[in-house]
Design a protein around this motif. Structure first.
Motif, PDB file in Angstrom:
ATOM      1  N   ILE A  29       1.046  -1.084  -0.122  1.00 59.08           N
ATOM      2  CA  ILE A  29       0.353   0.116  -0.157  1.00 59.08           C
ATOM      3  C   ILE A  29       1.154   1.574   0.293  1.00 59.08           C
ATOM      4  O   ILE A  29       0.892   2.306  -0.761  1.00 59.08           O
ATOM      5  CB  ILE A  29      -1.630   0.178   1.055  1.00 59.08           C
ATOM      6  N   ILE A  30       1.627   1.465   0.885  1.00 60.62           N
ATOM      7  CA  ILE A  30       3.488   2.725   0.990  1.00 60.62           C
ATOM      8  C   ILE A  30       3.506   2.936  -1.045  1.00 60.62           C
ATOM      9  O   ILE A  30       3.298   3.599  -1.030  1.00 60.62           O
ATOM     10  CB  ILE A  30       3.544   2.509   2.140  1.00 60.62           C
ATOM     11  N   LEU A  31       3.707   1.387  -0.769  1.00 59.19           N
ATOM     12  CA  LEU A  31       4.759   1.367  -2.355  1.00 59.19           C
ATOM     13  C   LEU A  31       3.644   2.102  -3.309  1.00 59.19           C
ATOM     14  O   LEU A  31       3.576   2.409  -3.982  1.00 59.19           O
ATOM     15  CB  LEU A  31       5.528   0.277  -2.595  1.00 59.19           C
ATOM     16  N   THR A  32       1.956   1.717  -3.033  1.00 61.86           N
ATOM     17  CA  THR A  32       1.641   1.892  -4.390  1.00 61.86           C
ATOM     18  C   THR A  32       1.103   3.341  -4.449  1.00 61.86           C
ATOM     19  O   THR A  32       0.583   4.478  -5.149  1.00 61.86           O
ATOM     20  CB  THR A  32      -0.011   1.527  -4.449  1.00 61.86           C
ATOM     21  N   LEU A  33       1.239   3.816  -3.465  1.00 61.40           N
ATOM     22  CA  LEU A  33       0.574   4.889  -2.902  1.00 61.40           C
ATOM     23  C   LEU A  33       2.130   6.063  -3.121  1.00 61.40           C
ATOM     24  O   LEU A  33       1.838   7.253  -3.948  1.00 61.40           O
ATOM     25  CB  LEU A  33       0.163   5.500  -1.464  1.00 61.40           C
ATOM     26  N   SER A  34       2.909   6.033  -3.273  1.00 65.75           N
ATOM     27  CA  SER A  34       4.529   6.734  -3.382  1.00 65.75           C
ATOM     28  C   SER A  34       4.459   6.503  -4.461  1.00 65.75           C
ATOM     29  O   SER A  34       5.056   7.655  -5.806  1.00 65.75           O
ATOM     30  CB  SER A  34       5.514   5.485  -2.944  1.00 65.75           C
TER      31      SER A  34
END
Length: 169
Positions: A29-34
């Protein structure tokens, strides 16, 4: 991205003694948002394949990849445009809910193998594991987001600089 695959794999190995508690969903999720959906999907597929080579490959591997695919699509298409406006607790709750969604999608996919009449039994027996996944996701997002967001942002800046031919890789 390779570092995120490695962190996801190691995270699954370290926390394998706790059922369904692992940092992979929060990292994705963090990677997708970033970085976006494509990067999230690549890391998801590689993380699952590499981890399952170590922990056990089976028919559930496809279900895991599909579950993460759905979570990443929702995160990228719905949450990413607004996540910077959302309070931290909302993102923690969203990440926790994805643990429940993950388990539900796994159960739906496994229905094709077990038969429709077994769905509710299979799903209901998995609810305690889904709750563990949800709680772990929320906790890992809370712990990892202050660390990973700045690291990914720093990595993206270095990547942009190196594309211009600067020697500061």
């Amino acid at each position: 991205m390779s570092m995120m695959v490695a962190v996801s794999h190691v995270g699954r190995l370290i926390f394998q003694f706790l059922p369904n508690v692992q940092p992979v969903t929060a990292i994705l999720i963090i990677l997708t948002l970033s970085m976006g959906m494509a990067d999230g999907l690549i890391v998801a597929v590689l993380s699952i394949l590499i981890s399952n080579l170590t922990l056990g490959m089976g028919i559930w591997t496809v279900a895991q990849i599909v579950s993460y695919f759905i979570i990443i699509l929702i995160t990228g298409a719905v949450v990413r445009p607004i996540y910077q406006k959302l309070p931290e607790w909302t993102m923690i709750m969203y990440t926790a809910v994805t643990g429940l969604l993950y388990g539900f999608v796994i159960s739906v996919i496994m229905t094709y193998l077990l038969g429709l009449e077994s769905f509710w039994i299979y799903y209901s027996f998995g609810i305690p594991m889904d709750i563990m996944h949800a709680l772990g996701n929320g906790a890992f997002y809370f712990i990892l987001s202050p660390v990973l967001y700045p690291l990914i942002a720093k990595g993206l800046k270095l990547k942009k600089i190196s594309k211009r031919g600067n020697e500061n890789n």
